[in-house]
Write a protein that holds these residues in place. Structure first.
Motif, PDB file in Angstrom:
ATOM      1  N   GLY A 144       0.783  -1.215   0.123  1.00 50.37           N
ATOM      2  CA  GLY A 144      -0.020   0.228   0.048  1.00 50.37           C
ATOM      3  C   GLY A 144       0.869   1.344   0.101  1.00 50.37           C
TER       4      GLY A 144
ATOM      5  N   ASN B   7       1.118   3.874   1.890  1.00 48.28           N
ATOM      6  CA  ASN B   7       1.754   4.127   3.225  1.00 48.28           C
ATOM      7  C   ASN B   7       2.017   3.224   3.932  1.00 48.28           C
ATOM      8  N   HIS B   8       2.241   2.071   3.373  1.00 50.30           N
ATOM      9  CA  HIS B   8       2.614   0.708   4.230  1.00 50.30           C
ATOM     10  C   HIS B   8       4.255   0.474   4.093  1.00 50.30           C
TER      11      HIS B   8
ATOM     12  N   ARG C  13       4.809  -5.137  10.512  1.00 47.35           N
ATOM     13  CA  ARG C  13       4.326  -4.269   9.370  1.00 47.35           C
ATOM     14  C   ARG C  13       3.610  -2.886  10.011  1.00 47.35           C
TER      15      ARG C  13
ATOM     16  N   GLU D 288       1.743   1.245   9.166  1.00 48.53           N
ATOM     17  CA  GLU D 288       1.293   2.109   8.280  1.00 48.53           C
ATOM     18  C   GLU D 288       1.661   3.659   8.834  1.00 48.53           C
TER      19      GLU D 288
ATOM     20  N   TYR E 202       1.949   8.082   7.889  1.00 46.47           N
ATOM     21  CA  TYR E 202       1.392   9.121   6.669  1.00 46.47           C
ATOM     22  C   TYR E 202       2.632  10.000   6.958  1.00 46.47           C
TER      23      TYR E 202
ATOM     24  N   THR F  27      -5.853   4.526  14.138  1.00 47.39           N
ATOM     25  CA  THR F  27      -4.998   3.505  13.918  1.00 47.39           C
ATOM     26  C   THR F  27      -4.664   2.881  15.212  1.00 47.39           C
TER      27      THR F  27
END
Length: 698
Positions: A418, A420-421, A433, A435, A437, A458
């Motif tokens: 993804g 932003n991953h 893993r 995420e 921003y 999140t």
């Protein structure tokens, strides 16, 4: 003189460095003396000249300072210079009123020069010039500088918590050391104090301008009364004499005041860079060729208008055009140099397909990170990405805390992820893993917050706490609500550091063990030769170190580890028993890690009857019956939950022989539970059992 020196020696002020202590008190006493004691005209000339030189020095220092803290003494200097000017006004007023009837030089040559030469001996012109100076100083410079200082102080105070958190984040990430963090905190505090002091010190200058205006009126009125009433001068002669002297006195004080006000404005209005004000102005005003060409065109058009001073406008048109041509050539040269640096290396038009070779074999990287395309800028130094430098700091701090240097983190982009991953892998297998921003902040809920925030909900990747990705302008609101706010790079590096700590044993390979022994060799080469490989093989040592790392025990004290092996290895070669002996040798460090400097250790204990049952199981080959295992796990879960709620470390203390069995069994489920043996607790620490597995709390 000898008696004075002897007195200074007894006071501890005999050396030049120690005499600096008296500089401030002596200056204040001199200023106060000038207000009370009469001064000769020649002394007034010296002091007025010194005042002008001092104001010029202050302006030059403020111009060449690259940041406000480079001239942190400016508020105090502003106070002292203001007091000096006021004391000179008082001293000169006394001389003007006492000796003014004797002529224009009665109060000194400096006042006469300012009254005659600068205003042409015309007191009407002098009044206008003096009034203009006071208006400029009072209504423009000091008012603007005071407002900037006020706003700067407010924003500096508001930004202090965020700056402190950024320093703590850099310290925790290993980017800076304790000394650097302490220095940055000191700079933040000094910056806040500076703008706060400037907010108040700017009032001195405004008050000085008002005082100068009042003093001028008092001197003129007083001079007329004294000249006519006491010295028999005519009204015209008294007005001319005393007004010129008063104007000269006011100008000689207001000009330095205007210079220092300008210096104050420069100090509070500058932006912190690695350049002084002159370099900033030149670099930003005259470096753009487009701006210079447009300015030259406008000046040229104005120069063609009939009635304008055409020669002057044409002159500046030519000057601006020359500067624009020079700036354009410099921009082209910089662009060509940048293009050469970024140009790809030439490749052959036709490449012949070669046979496969060992160069095509890609070995598994010990530690790697893959990022989505929106996170690429964070690892690109050319785009201002700071993630690489943060990761270097994490590896440095990891080596200092754990005791060995972890492998280099290989970072590459993965378009299948993804945007932003990111994924962290260990020896080719994914271990975590998350995420992220870029440009946003992660507001972490520590458990007690007073409000909700707008953003992307999140979970904090390292410890699983509830969190929200917020915009930068919501950061202060989040801190007010009680959230812990960290930047994107800190989130990723904290996650990486957490995973590296959890899998420390897998990062310690044979090459790392060899380098540890080589590092210890110059200091304790005899100890290394005695133990490895004479008593234990390097493989056995590696297994012992792995077991220690799995139980969150640092291996920095390699000397104590080898000394324990040298003592016990001749009797046994069992890695489990050797590890137990090493833990006893490291007992003080283990206790320090979990409890810090606390003398009373609040721990979880084991009920006596359950301990006997476990001892019997230990004699039966470490086999636990299913019913006993379930009971032990249930009681351990309730004890750990209660210990967490109480805010105490989750540490279980058991007998020395039971510790390996319970550690292997319980830590499979409770990763944050530490199992220590009673032999590992130093004698100067006191155990207090707060929760009991298999019984009630003590």
């Amino acid at each position: 003189m000898n008696a004075l020196l002897s007195l200074l020696d007894r006071m501890g002020l005999g050396t030049p460095g120690q005499m600096k202590v008296l500089a401030g008190p002596m200056l204040i006493m001199m200023i106060l003396s000038m207000m009370v004691l009469p001064l000769a005209p020649f002394i007034l000339d010296l002091l007025f000249t010194f005042n002008i030189a001092l104001s010029i020095m202050i302006l030059m220092v403020s111009m060449f300072a690259q940041k406000p803290l480079d001239f942190s003494a400016f508020p105090a200097v502003l106070l002292f210079s203001t007091l000096l000017r006021l004391s000179l006004n008082v001293a000169s007023t006394r001389v003007v009123l006492l000796e003014g009837h004797n002529g224009g030089d009665a109060a000194g040559k400096v006042i006469e020069a300012f009254g005659q030469f600068l205003v042409g001996g015309n007191f009407a012109v002098g009044l206008v010039v003096f009034s203009i100076l006071v208006i400029i100083n009072f209504m423009v410079i000091t008012k603007g500088a005071g407002r900037i200082a006020e706003v700067g102080a407010r924003f500096t105070l508001d930004a202090m918590p965020g700056k402190q958190m950024a320093i703590d984040a850099d310290l925790n990430a290993g980017l800076i050391g304790e000394d650097q963090a302490r220095e940055r905190r000191r700079e933040v505090a000094e910056e806040s104090d500076f703008f706060g002091s400037m907010d108040g010190a700017s009032k001195f200058v405004r008050g000085d301008a008002v005082a100068g205006l009042v003093i001028m009126v008092v001197n003129i009125i007083g001079g007329l009364i004294i000249g006519v009433g006491q010295h028999g001068l005519s009204m015209d002669e008294a007005a001319r004499t005393y007004t010129l002297l008063t104007i000269g006195d006011g100008l000689v004080a207001q000009i330095p005041s205007l210079v220092i006000s300008t210096a104050a404005g420069v100090m509070v209005s500058r932006v912190n860079t690695n350049e002084d004000v002159g370099q900033q102005m030149i670099g930003q005003l005259f470096m753009s060729s487009q701006v210079l060409w447009l300015a030259a065109g406008v000046m040229g058009l104005l120069g063609l208008v009939p009635g304008m001073p055409n020669l002057v406008f044409i002159f500046f048109t030519v000057m601006l055009g020359a500067l624009a041509w020079w700036a354009g050539r410099r921009e082209r040269q910089e662009g060509e140099a940048s293009a050469q640096e970024q140009a790809p290396a030439p490749a052959a038009a036709v490449q012949e397909v070669s046979e496969a070779s060992w160069d095509d074999v890609r070995l598994v990287e010990p530690l790697a990170m893959e990022v989505g395309h929106r996170l690429i800028a964070m690892v690109d130094v050319r785009q201002g990405g700071e993630l690489l430098s943060r990761i270097k700091g994490v590896r440095r701090k990891y080596a200092q805390d754990i005791g060995f240097l972890p492998p280099v983190v290989h970072i590459r982009d993965n378009l299948e992820l993804g945007p932003n991953h990111y994924v962290i892998s260990l020896k080719g297998a994914e271990v975590g893993r998350g995420e992220a921003y870029p440009g946003r902040w992660l507001a972490i809920n520590p458990g007690k917050v007073s409000g909700k925030l707008p953003g992307v909900a999140t979970t904090e990747p390292a410890f699983g706490l509830a969190a929200v990705w917020i915009e930068p302008d919501t950061r202060e609101q989040a801190q007010v609500y009680g959230y812990t706010v960290v930047d994107t790079a800190t989130v990723i590096t904290t996650h990486l550091n957490h995973l590296m700590s959890r899998h420390a044993s897998q990062l310690l390979g044979r090459s790392e063990v060899s380098k540890l022994l080589e590092k210890l060799g110059p200091q304790d080469g005899g100890l290394v030769e005695e133990v490895v490989p004479a008593l234990v093989s390097q493989g056995t040592l590696q297994r012992i170190l792995h077991t220690l790392l799995d139980e969150e025990v640092s291996i920095r004290d390699l000397r104590s580890i080898l000394e324990a092996l040298a003592e016990h290895a001749p009797r046994t070669q069992d890695p489990a028993e050797l590890t137990a002996m090493v833990r006893v040798a490291l007992g003080r460090a283990i206790t320090q890690y979990w409890f810090g400097a606390e003398r009373v250790l609040r721990v979880i204990g084991l009920e006596a009857q359950l301990e006997q049952v476990l001892m019997q199981a230990l004699g039966n080959g470490n086999a636990l019956e299913p019913g006993l295992a379930d009971t032990l796990m249930q009681h351990a879960e309730s004890a750990v939950t209660a210990q967490d709620a109480q805010g105490d470390p989750c540490v279980l203390v058991v007998g020395h022989s039971l510790r390996p069995l319970l550690s292997r069994f319980l830590r499979r489920r409770f990763k944050h539970l530490a199992v220590l043996s009673q032999a590992e607790i130093p004698d100067d620490r006191e155990l207090r059992v707060t929760r009991m597995i298999g019984g009630r709390a003590a």
